[in-house]
Design an enzyme around this catalytic site. Structure first.
Site, short mmCIF file in Angstrom:
data_model
loop_
_atom_site.label_atom_id
_atom_site.label_comp_id
_atom_site.label_asym_id
_atom_site.label_seq_id
_atom_site.Cartn_x
_atom_site.Cartn_y
_atom_site.Cartn_z
N ASN A 43 0.83 -1.20 0.00
CA ASN A 43 0.00 0.00 0.00
C ASN A 43 0.86 1.25 0.00
O ASN A 43 0.60 2.22 -0.73
CB ASN A 43 -0.91 0.04 1.24
CG ASN A 43 -1.93 -1.08 1.27
OD1 ASN A 43 -2.21 -1.71 0.26
ND2 ASN A 43 -2.47 -1.34 2.45
N ASP A 265 -1.19 3.55 6.10
CA ASP A 265 -0.09 3.39 5.14
C ASP A 265 0.01 4.61 4.23
O ASP A 265 1.11 5.04 3.88
CB ASP A 265 -0.33 2.13 4.30
CG ASP A 265 -0.58 0.90 5.15
OD1 ASP A 265 0.12 0.75 6.16
OD2 ASP A 265 -1.48 0.11 4.80
#
Length: 322
Positions: A43, A265
């Site tokens: 991610n 993330d």
């Protein structure tokens, strides 16, 4: 003259297939599932690639349609996959998400045991590829997956330190993977002196026993880890960072939440984006925008452009562009 690194950021870990039902639906009665790629390290690599950074993800994938499906998502974003280990045996890890509104909590169910990624060992890693970077990013999700994965993280840190490569580490604690005490006892010695240390306020309390005022917590994290920069995420209150000289705080952006996974993330990617340019404050500003964008989209991996992020940083609250 020293050769420039091939990548801005490299990372390694497991990327999986996410199967989810919409809010209000229950997994046990679902007759269809939405399918997305997801994994903390990937991610982050995707978010940075979409911001124009040179990124690479190294992990294990099965040489079958599911592995190729996942790889294609990363390639489209611009993430390099030369370090991926392709296996003719083994499986993709999957996880299921059942979104919910209060009083129910969103539930995550893992089905990842025995995946290709979990079966990797340090001998499988192309270290010359992974360490050809300005920054190595790791998370606390990978070590509990298997003894091999734990060894990869330990060796990655050791090799990066020996080569003088900066390290970024995100605690990213998952209670369904290992106990909080075990996670804290493993992570603290591992991250001593890292360049960037990311930790959520809840993880600081549950793993490391640190609670109270955010500024006090971030200073105590810095003392505990000796990290050069400590970033404490505060959920809907934003993010705070301490580099030993200045305390920086950036409030969260107002957002209508569509899909929660991946926002942390995205925030870390924004901070790293600014850090790579030597501008931590700008990194925090970028991080809260990327986190808000991620929360407003379906799936763990963000879809955006540098121009969109810049526009949202300069003109927050815009609801229509024409």
């Amino acid at each position: 003259m020293t050769r420039a690194a091939r990548f801005d950021v490299t990372t390694t870990g497991e990327t999986m297939i996410r199967l989810s039902v919409p809010p209000g639906e229950r997994l046990e009665r679902a007759d269809k599932l939405d399918m997305y790629p997801g994994g903390a390290e990937a991610n982050l690599a995707v978010a940075l690639a979409r911001m124009g950074r040179r990124t690479a993800w190294a992990g294990g994938l099965p040489a079958n349609p599911l592995g190729r499906w996942l790889a294609n998502h990363l390639r489209v974003a611009g993430v390099d996959l030369d370090g991926v280990v392709w296996s003719d045996t083994g499986r993709m890890g999957t996880y299921y998400v059942e979104f919910a509104s209060p009083p129910r909590a969103t539930q995550v169910i893992y089905d990842r045991a025995g995946s290709v990624a979990a079966n990797l060992t340090p001998a499988d890693v192309r270290w010359d590829h992974l360490l050809d970077t300005r920054l190595l990013h790791l998370t606390g999700i990978t070590p509990p997956l298997s003894d091999g994965c734990r060894a990869i993280v330990v060796e990655a840190c050791a090799r990066a330190r020996a080569a003088g490569i900066p390290i970024s580490f995100d605690v990213n604690f998952r209670s369904k993977l290992w106990p909080a005490q075990e996670a804290g006892e493993f992570i603290v010695p591992l991250v001593q002196g890292v360049d960037l240390f990311f930790c959520g306020r809840g993880d600081a309390k549950n793993l490391l026993g640190l609670s109270g005022d955010a500024e006090d917590v971030v200073r105590r994290l810095a003392k505990l880890t000796r990290a050069k920069v400590v970033v404490l995420t505060l959920a809907d209150e934003g993010v705070i960072a301490w580099d030993g000289k200045q305390m920086l705080h950036e409030p969260a952006k107002p957002v209508t939440i569509i899909d929660r996974p991946g926002a942390g993330d995205a925030l870390a990617a924004g901070v790293i984006h600014g850090w790579l340019d030597g501008d931590l404050r700008r990194g925090l500003q970028t991080g809260v925008v990327l986190a808000a964008l991620c929360l407003s989209q379906y799936g763990d991996m963000i879809y955006t452009t540098p121009d969109e992020v810049a526009a949202l940083m300069e003109t927050p609250g815009v609801t229509l562009v024409r």
